[in-house]
Scaffold this active site. Structure first.
Site, PDB file in Angstrom:
ATOM      1  CE  LYS A 235     -30.543  12.726  29.724  1.00 49.91           C
ATOM      2  NZ  LYS A 235     -29.385  12.533  30.600  1.00 49.91           N
TER       3      LYS A 235
ATOM      4  CG  ASP B 172     -34.723  11.287  23.497  1.00 49.39           C
ATOM      5  OD1 ASP B 172     -33.676  11.942  23.645  1.00 49.39           O
ATOM      6  OD2 ASP B 172     -35.829  11.667  23.915  1.00 49.39           O
TER       7      ASP B 172
ATOM      8  CG  MET C 233     -39.814   6.803  32.397  1.00 40.78           C
ATOM      9  SD  MET C 233     -38.782   8.281  32.569  1.00 40.78           S
ATOM     10  CE  MET C 233     -40.044   9.537  32.928  1.00 40.78           C
TER      11      MET C 233
END
Length: 276
Positions: free
Chosen positions: A80, A58, A193
């Site tokens: 991402k 990641d 997030m």
């Protein structure tokens, strides 16, 4: 000189030592890299990395952790970013299974714990569909590292008997939750997030009766050398986020504040920044 039986015996022993799959059979380890500090890797994660032929990682994997990958291993970034450039999930699934089907020992290296907001099920489904063997090596999630950084615990007798791990946004946009339950006094949530959705989360909670003075703590780069801790109130959450230049991953704790013994206040849009 060994006879035919001796040669067959040696071959069988070699196959057994390799797991019984032969030289061309690959596999996938879904490995939790923890929040960034390599000291927080599990022994299982370290062993999986040491055995890896391919590491698909990641965007949030720290350089300190990546440095532990063996020199022979192919490293592939499959990052991402919320509302930003990202590698499509279908492409990631294809990379994972293609390398494994070619006989590689693949480590899918995920920040934190692969079972928490990591799209793990989609990648496992891809492995199952391709007939690829896999296993999960859990890691320390950001909430555990973050709460340790502020000297608190996620649960406490007489305060909260449950804790929620929620995301600020999902594939459809800002994520809806049971705001009425979260707004009750004493509730605790770790919001992943959550910076882009800070005003949305603040509005939903206050709309459902949350106390504007409820403690909120923002932790950037939990466990890393550049870790930053900012204490605020729910009423200040959105303004604090908008007034702070974040460059790394941020975890938001709703209902928790840093212990006073750790706090070295400096004014940032009405919030406290805590030395860490």
């Amino acid at each position: 000189m060994p006879g035919p039986i001796g040669y067959i015996s040696r071959i069988l022993r070699a196959l057994f030592a390799a797991g019984g799959h032969g030289a061309t059979a690959g596999r996938v380890d879904f490995v939790g890299a923890g929040p960034g500090d390599a000291d927080l890797l599990t022994l299982g994660a370290l062993r999986a990395l040491e055995a890896a032929d391919v590491v698909i990682h990641d965007r949030l994997i720290s350089a300190q952790v990546l440095a532990l990958c063996p020199a022979r291993a192919t490293r592939i970034s499959a990052g991402k970013k919320g509302f930003g450039p990202s590698v499509a999930q279908g492409d990631i699934n294809g990379m994972i299974t293609d390398h494994a089907l070619r006989g590689a020992r693949v480590v899918r290296l995920k920040s934190g714990d692969p079972t928490v907001f990591g799209r793990l099920d989609e990648e496992i489904d891809a492995c199952d569909a391709a007939g690829v063997a896999w296993r999960i090596v859990p890691g320390i999630t950001a909430a555990s590292a973050g709460v340790a950084a502020i000297g608190q615990s996620l649960t406490k007798r007489s305060r909260n008997s449950s804790v929620r791990m929620i995301t600020g946004h999902d594939m459809a946009g800002f994520a809806e939750h049971d705001w009425r339950a979260l707004a009750r006094e004493g509730e605790v949530a770790a919001i992943y997030m959550g910076t882009r959705s800070a005003r949305f989360v603040q509005g939903r909670l206050m709309m459902h009766g949350a106390d504007p003075d409820t403690a909120v703590t923002l932790i950037e780069n939990a466990s890393r050398p550049d870790q930053r801790v900012i204490g605020a109130r729910l009423a200040d959450l959105a303004d604090t986020v908008e007034g702070t230049a974040f460059s790394g991953p941020v975890l938001t704790f709703y209902g928790l504040r840093p212990r006073d013994a750790l706090a070295v206040p400096s004014e940032i849009t009405g919030a406290k920044e805590v030395a860490s």
